[in-house]
Enzyme design. Sequence first.
Site, PDB file in Angstrom:
ATOM      1  N   ARG A 268       0.767  -1.286   0.022  1.00 14.45           N
ATOM      2  CA  ARG A 268      -0.016   0.112   0.057  1.00 14.45           C
ATOM      3  C   ARG A 268       0.948   1.406  -0.086  1.00 14.45           C
ATOM      4  O   ARG A 268       1.829   1.373   0.616  1.00 14.45           O
ATOM      5  CB  ARG A 268      -0.894  -0.050   1.391  1.00 14.45           C
ATOM      6  CG  ARG A 268      -1.654   1.129   1.450  1.00 14.45           C
ATOM      7  CD  ARG A 268      -2.537   1.117   2.763  1.00 14.45           C
ATOM      8  NE  ARG A 268      -2.088   1.881   3.910  1.00 14.45           N
ATOM      9  CZ  ARG A 268      -2.189   1.601   5.054  1.00 14.45           C
ATOM     10  NH1 ARG A 268      -3.060   0.492   5.274  1.00 14.45           N
ATOM     11  NH2 ARG A 268      -1.717   2.239   6.197  1.00 14.45           N
TER      12      ARG A 268
ATOM     13  N   GLN B 200       7.813  -9.595   5.290  1.00 10.55           N
ATOM     14  CA  GLN B 200       7.756  -9.421   3.839  1.00 10.55           C
ATOM     15  C   GLN B 200       9.267  -9.407   3.368  1.00 10.55           C
ATOM     16  O   GLN B 200      10.049  -9.224   3.735  1.00 10.55           O
ATOM     17  CB  GLN B 200       7.121  -8.021   3.612  1.00 10.55           C
ATOM     18  CG  GLN B 200       5.626  -7.829   3.971  1.00 10.55           C
ATOM     19  CD  GLN B 200       5.270  -6.523   4.022  1.00 10.55           C
ATOM     20  OE1 GLN B 200       5.904  -5.379   3.886  1.00 10.55           O
ATOM     21  NE2 GLN B 200       3.751  -6.479   3.637  1.00 10.55           N
ATOM     22  N   HIS B 201       9.245  -9.843   1.812  1.00  9.66           N
ATOM     23  CA  HIS B 201      10.512  -9.693   1.034  1.00  9.66           C
ATOM     24  C   HIS B 201      10.991  -8.535   1.107  1.00  9.66           C
ATOM     25  O   HIS B 201      12.175  -8.333   1.121  1.00  9.66           O
ATOM     26  CB  HIS B 201      10.160 -10.502  -0.447  1.00  9.66           C
ATOM     27  CG  HIS B 201      10.374 -12.085  -0.215  1.00  9.66           C
ATOM     28  ND1 HIS B 201       9.402 -12.980  -0.930  1.00  9.66           N
ATOM     29  CD2 HIS B 201      10.649 -12.936   0.987  1.00  9.66           C
ATOM     30  CE1 HIS B 201       9.629 -14.138  -0.736  1.00  9.66           C
ATOM     31  NE2 HIS B 201      10.061 -14.219   0.590  1.00  9.66           N
TER      32      HIS B 201
ATOM     33  N   GLU C 268       9.470 -12.420  -8.735  1.00 11.44           N
ATOM     34  CA  GLU C 268       8.176 -12.614  -9.296  1.00 11.44           C
ATOM     35  C   GLU C 268       8.083 -12.245 -10.841  1.00 11.44           C
ATOM     36  O   GLU C 268       7.270 -12.891 -11.642  1.00 11.44           O
ATOM     37  CB  GLU C 268       7.037 -11.917  -8.670  1.00 11.44           C
ATOM     38  CG  GLU C 268       6.798 -12.342  -7.198  1.00 11.44           C
ATOM     39  CD  GLU C 268       7.838 -11.934  -6.367  1.00 11.44           C
ATOM     40  OE1 GLU C 268       7.657 -12.309  -4.947  1.00 11.44           O
ATOM     41  OE2 GLU C 268       8.707 -11.347  -6.666  1.00 11.44           O
TER      42      GLU C 268
ATOM     43  N   GLU D 121      -8.982  -1.531   4.453  1.00 13.17           N
ATOM     44  CA  GLU D 121      -7.971  -2.676   4.062  1.00 13.17           C
ATOM     45  C   GLU D 121      -8.662  -4.099   3.737  1.00 13.17           C
ATOM     46  O   GLU D 121      -9.962  -4.067   3.876  1.00 13.17           O
ATOM     47  CB  GLU D 121      -6.851  -2.913   5.244  1.00 13.17           C
ATOM     48  CG  GLU D 121      -5.847  -1.988   4.922  1.00 13.17           C
ATOM     49  CD  GLU D 121      -4.663  -2.521   3.957  1.00 13.17           C
ATOM     50  OE1 GLU D 121      -5.299  -3.440   3.133  1.00 13.17           O
ATOM     51  OE2 GLU D 121      -3.833  -1.863   3.949  1.00 13.17           O
TER      52      GLU D 121
END
Length: 351
Positions: free
Chosen positions: A185, A204-205, A246, A295
């Site tokens: 976000r 998180q990565h 990714e 959210e």
Amino acid sequence: MTTTSPKPVGSPQDTRVAFKDLREWIAFLEAENQLARIKEEVDWKYELGNIVRRTWDVYGDASPALLFENIKDYKDADCSQLFTGAFRSWFRTAMMMGLDPRNTSRNELIKLLRRRINDKAEHLPPRVVKTGPVKENIILGEDVDLEIFPTPHWNQRDGGRLVGTFHTVITKDRATGWVNCGTYRMMMMDSNQETGIQLDPASQHIGEHYYKQIEDDEPMEVAVVIGQEPALAFMSCIPTVDPLNEMEVAGAIRGEPIDVVKCETVDLYVPANAEIVLEGTIHPKERKMEGPCGEYPGYYGNIPGPKPVFRCKAITYRNNPIFRGSLEGHPVNEDHMTLAMGHAVYAWDVL
């Protein structure tokens, strides 16, 4: 905008579709009666979000993707359109994966996605090219102004306009070269050159990259891609377990590498056919107040609090770019569908 359908890649048993860019994906959806164009004027503040919310609540899985073509204050702007809702249905996700949505079960879709993610031999690294449409317009330094785009104020109690809701944030581990692409976000702040960003060093990565910058007390270089072809948009929303790139998994989904170009001000590569790219840095020790935001669990996440700051140094974009975003809030949203499929893959792996 192109009107030709992209060509399938691979054998009849392993059909993949390499959409060149967001525009080709939109044209394909429209040809399959999966797109609604909204030509009436819509206010970017609250109204746009309310229309999307009402569409998803009433039509559910039958909701079309939406292309807003007449946004208040942006009719004559360089960027006057906003696209959303492509992955609100399993039907369109199957189409993106190269499957026949009318004859594919959800189990078959998850099975194929699991193979694309887990079989690293199929991953296709991006292909570096000299330039691309995303370089048609370049804004640098003090001329940077994030308000040139029709960024929505989605929910009434959101703390501001959300630049990033269905984007790809690209960062790199300087020591290993590992590139991460994720969706985090990003809410506009008082300055038209800054946003907050929701990231967590512990889970998180992007947080792993960020934590190393904390140790070095140096800013982390960031590229934010808005309006990318569908495979990368899809994969950016899915939390992977292994430290994958990714963009390489998206190549496996497409059956072709993604063409990338070097950024103007940071040492990162971005899709050459993207609509918009924001370049900048996040300093590990800088914080400003951000939030709240409607959210994905269906509640306003976080009271206003200090968040890391993305400081934009450059904007590159196509002629007549299409802004890409997605409404957060109570289920079922676009990202609920992508997350459900991603978590199903990893649940299957654990079992």
